[in-house]
Scaffold this active site. Structure first.
Site, PDB file in Angstrom:
ATOM      1  N   PRO A   1       0.825  -1.212   0.000  1.00  0.00           N
ATOM      2  CA  PRO A   1       0.000   0.000   0.000  1.00  0.00           C
ATOM      3  C   PRO A   1       0.860   1.264   0.000  1.00  0.00           C
ATOM      4  CG  PRO A   1      -0.809  -1.596   1.618  1.00  0.00           C
ATOM      5  CD  PRO A   1       0.517  -2.108   1.135  1.00  0.00           C
TER       6      PRO A   1
ATOM      7  N   ARG B   1       2.229   2.863  -2.460  1.00  0.00           N
ATOM      8  CA  ARG B   1       3.380   2.855  -3.388  1.00  0.00           C
ATOM      9  C   ARG B   1       3.019   3.436  -4.752  1.00  0.00           C
ATOM     10  NH1 ARG B   1       4.846   1.128   1.591  1.00  0.00           N
ATOM     11  NH2 ARG B   1       7.047   0.486   1.615  1.00  0.00           N
TER      12      ARG B   1
ATOM     13  N   ASP C   1      -6.442  -3.246 -10.012  1.00  0.00           N
ATOM     14  CA  ASP C   1      -5.687  -2.417  -9.071  1.00  0.00           C
ATOM     15  C   ASP C   1      -5.855  -2.954  -7.653  1.00  0.00           C
ATOM     16  OD1 ASP C   1      -4.362  -0.398  -7.734  1.00  0.00           O
ATOM     17  OD2 ASP C   1      -6.002   1.052  -7.927  1.00  0.00           O
TER      18      ASP C   1
ATOM     19  N   THR D   1      -3.192  -4.967  -4.213  1.00  0.00           N
ATOM     20  CA  THR D   1      -1.810  -5.186  -3.758  1.00  0.00           C
ATOM     21  C   THR D   1      -1.199  -6.420  -4.420  1.00  0.00           C
ATOM     22  OG1 THR D   1      -2.684  -6.375  -1.839  1.00  0.00           O
ATOM     23  CG2 THR D   1      -2.109  -4.035  -1.540  1.00  0.00           C
TER      24      THR D   1
ATOM     25  N   CYS E   1       8.879   0.933  -3.668  1.00  0.00           N
ATOM     26  CA  CYS E   1       9.453   2.161  -3.104  1.00  0.00           C
ATOM     27  C   CYS E   1       9.777   1.941  -1.633  1.00  0.00           C
ATOM     28  CB  CYS E   1       8.487   3.331  -3.254  1.00  0.00           C
ATOM     29  SG  CYS E   1       9.149   4.890  -2.623  1.00  0.00           S
TER      30      CYS E   1
ATOM     31  N   HIS F   1      -2.940  30.967 -29.139  1.00  0.00           N
ATOM     32  CA  HIS F   1      -2.301  32.199 -29.604  1.00  0.00           C
ATOM     33  C   HIS F   1      -3.246  33.379 -29.412  1.00  0.00           C
ATOM     34  CE1 HIS F   1      -5.069  31.874 -32.984  1.00  0.00           C
ATOM     35  NE2 HIS F   1      -4.699  30.599 -33.076  1.00  0.00           N
TER      36      HIS F   1
ATOM     37  N   GLU G   1      -2.090  23.603 -36.038  1.00  0.00           N
ATOM     38  CA  GLU G   1      -3.533  23.399 -35.974  1.00  0.00           C
ATOM     39  C   GLU G   1      -3.960  22.229 -36.852  1.00  0.00           C
ATOM     40  OE1 GLU G   1      -6.013  23.250 -34.433  1.00  0.00           O
ATOM     41  OE2 GLU G   1      -7.227  25.077 -34.535  1.00  0.00           O
TER      42      GLU G   1
ATOM     43  N   TYR H   1      -9.929  14.726 -35.657  1.00  0.00           N
ATOM     44  CA  TYR H   1      -9.428  14.828 -34.283  1.00  0.00           C
ATOM     45  C   TYR H   1      -8.691  13.551 -33.890  1.00  0.00           C
ATOM     46  CZ  TYR H   1     -11.539  19.266 -32.917  1.00  0.00           C
ATOM     47  OH  TYR H   1     -11.836  20.601 -32.803  1.00  0.00           O
TER      48      TYR H   1
ATOM     49  N   GLN I   1      -6.764  26.012 -31.326  1.00  0.00           N
ATOM     50  CA  GLN I   1      -7.975  25.536 -30.668  1.00  0.00           C
ATOM     51  C   GLN I   1      -8.090  24.012 -30.633  1.00  0.00           C
ATOM     52  OE1 GLN I   1     -11.613  27.297 -32.091  1.00  0.00           O
ATOM     53  NE2 GLN I   1     -12.797  26.460 -30.419  1.00  0.00           N
TER      54      GLN I   1
ATOM     55  N   TYR J   1      -4.828  11.906  -8.102  1.00  0.00           N
ATOM     56  CA  TYR J   1      -5.481  11.017  -9.054  1.00  0.00           C
ATOM     57  C   TYR J   1      -6.101  11.781 -10.218  1.00  0.00           C
ATOM     58  CZ  TYR J   1      -5.084   7.470  -5.368  1.00  0.00           C
ATOM     59  OH  TYR J   1      -4.610   6.607  -4.418  1.00  0.00           O
TER      60      TYR J   1
END
Length: 463
Positions: free
Chosen positions: A44, A46, A125, A127, A155, A255, A324, A364, A390, A426
């Site tokens: 926990p 980490r 997700d 341990t 860690c 801009h 752009e 896009y 934009q 988060y």
């Protein structure tokens, strides 16, 4: 009755509409050849949930449907009242049964997501600190023909662990009734001790040599990678090697107002209007007031962003990737002109703004792919000011705010405002700072056609 027709995204040919159930339209092309379960591993506090959420945000942004299944949430649903760290003691047999049932419930939902809901990656997700638990999890994807990739966060720096507990853990629902932060901290440290007694790290040199995994050591100071299987796992590894946990601020702005903005034209390469130059000077003053150490400034290769950056009197880097969106045959036209000249293209763009590609131009979706190297470099940096356009601005903002493909084109990034992005535990905190210089509005709301979804006679000409 004639068959309904649609147009293939790969080839511009009309084909009968297929009414069979399909993946959500936000998915775009499949980037995985079979579903993948990412299994988090580690004690926990980490950063497992931090990595899970950040990685999920990235994968969804590039078009890979991904979802986090956090075992703590399943446990809180099953056990309404948290008492103390005793629930996590390895000798608490009743609690161990509950925790195993929660894990199985989460895995059932993972299966449903990957087989019935169009998901491509599920992040488990938890341990998962013992080999016994990991073997149980490994049995599940083998049964369902899913790939597995382990991410272990290691860690041993007590300062980092304490900071994570104070920033995230003691504000969790487990401690909503706790009478002091100190008591919550003490209980959580004892919870960690419960896990430490039985913790078996991944060992790619011996027992785990056949597993696909990455160990993230000391919040990204070192990495150990073993048996990466496919393209998407390589992208995950590359992403994890680029992110960092250091505090920083990212500033996004467009801009200054351009001459084409005044005329209502899209694309092109026009210079700043008089109000645009005024904004550039106001931006220079704003940046100076922020007193940021080692601020990097990035622009596109177009006049409007370069002229805006010149007023800062700071070094800046030009990125072609920040140019752009390419409007193709519609460059330097107003929306009214597009509607009159290319009525079909106008209707298609209004109905499906994310996937629609201008003839000889970009969508896009294309822009997101072009901006992926920018995101990778932003994740590596500390304080950065990005002066862009934009469509580019909304794509970058969608990444940081975890917005879907459908929401992305309609995010608001007004002229003459600075968006201050501060990464937090988060997610990302956003502040909009207006610099009190008037400008035209170039924002376009979602059309009624877009709200209804695509027309049955639809040419969605993206890959």
């Amino acid at each position: 009755m004639p068959l309904e027709l649609t147009q293939s995204r790969v080839q511009k040919i009309w084909i009968p509409v297929d009414h069979r159930p399909s993946l959500p339209r936000t998915c775009g092309p499949k980037l995985t050849n079979s579903p993948t379960v990412i299994v988090m591993v580690g004690l926990p506090a980490r950063g497992k949930t931090y990595i899970s959420k950040k990685l999920t945000r990235y994968l969804n942004w590039i078009g890979v449907p991904t979802k986090v299944f956090n075992l703590g949430e399943y446990r809180r649903d099953g056990v309404k009242q948290y008492s103390s760290y005793n629930f996590f003691r390895p000798d608490n047999e009743e609690a161990m049964k509950v925790r195993k049932q929660c894990a199985l419930a989460a895995l059932r939902d993972v299966k449903s997501y990957l087989t019935k809901e169009g998901g491509q990656i599920a992040v488990f997700d938890a341990t998962n600190t013992t080999r016994e638990r990991r073997h149980m999890i490994l049995h599940f994807p083998k049964e369902n023909d899913f790939k597995v990739f382990f991410i272990e966060s290691v860690c041993d720096d007590p300062t980092v662990v304490a900071s994570n507990i104070m920033e995230v853990k003691i504000s969790s629902p487990d401690y909503k009734d706790c009478n002091s932060r100190e008591n919550a901290m003490d209980d959580f440290m004892k919870r960690i001790n419960c896990y430490e007694a039985s913790y078996q790290p991944l060992d790619p040199d011996n027992d785990d040599r056949d597993l696909s995994l990455i160990k993230v050591i000391d919040v990204g100071q070192r990495f150990l990678v073993n048996r990466v299987q496919d393209h998407i796992q390589r992208r995950i590894v590359y992403y994890l090697m680029n992110i960092h946990w250091q505090p920083r601020t990212i500033y996004l702005c467009r801009h200054g107002e351009s001459k084409h903005n005044l005329q209502g034209k899209i694309g092109g390469d026009s210079g700043l209007s008089s109000r645009g130059r005024k904004f550039a000077n106001a931006l220079s003053k704003f940046v100076e007031e922020q007193n940021l150490k080692d601020l990097k400034v990035w622009t596109s290769q177009l006049k409007s962003t370069i002229q805006t950056a010149e007023a800062l009197q700071l070094p800046y880097e030009q990125w072609k990737a920040l140019n752009e969106i390419d409007a193709g045959v519609c460059e330097e036209m107003t929306y009214e002109e597009i509607k009159d000249t290319y009525p079909e293209e106008y209707a298609l763009a209004e109905a499906d703004k994310y996937y629609y590609r201008y003839p000889t131009g970009e969508s896009y979706q294309d822009l997101v792919q072009r901006l992926e190297p920018v995101i990778m470099e932003l994740e590596r940096q500390e304080n950065v000011l990005v002066i862009c356009h934009q469509a580019v601005c909304v794509c970058l903002l969608a990444y940081f705010l975890d917005k879907s493909a459908e929401e992305m084109p309609y995010l608001k990034c007004p002229l003459h405002a600075v968006l201050k992005l501060t990464p937090i535990a988060y997610g990302c905190r956003v502040e909009s700072i207006y610099l009190n210089v008037e400008s035209v509005s170039t924002h376009r709301e979602r059309s009624e056609d877009a709200k209804k979804g695509p027309n049955p006679l639809m040419r969605s000409n993206s890959h």
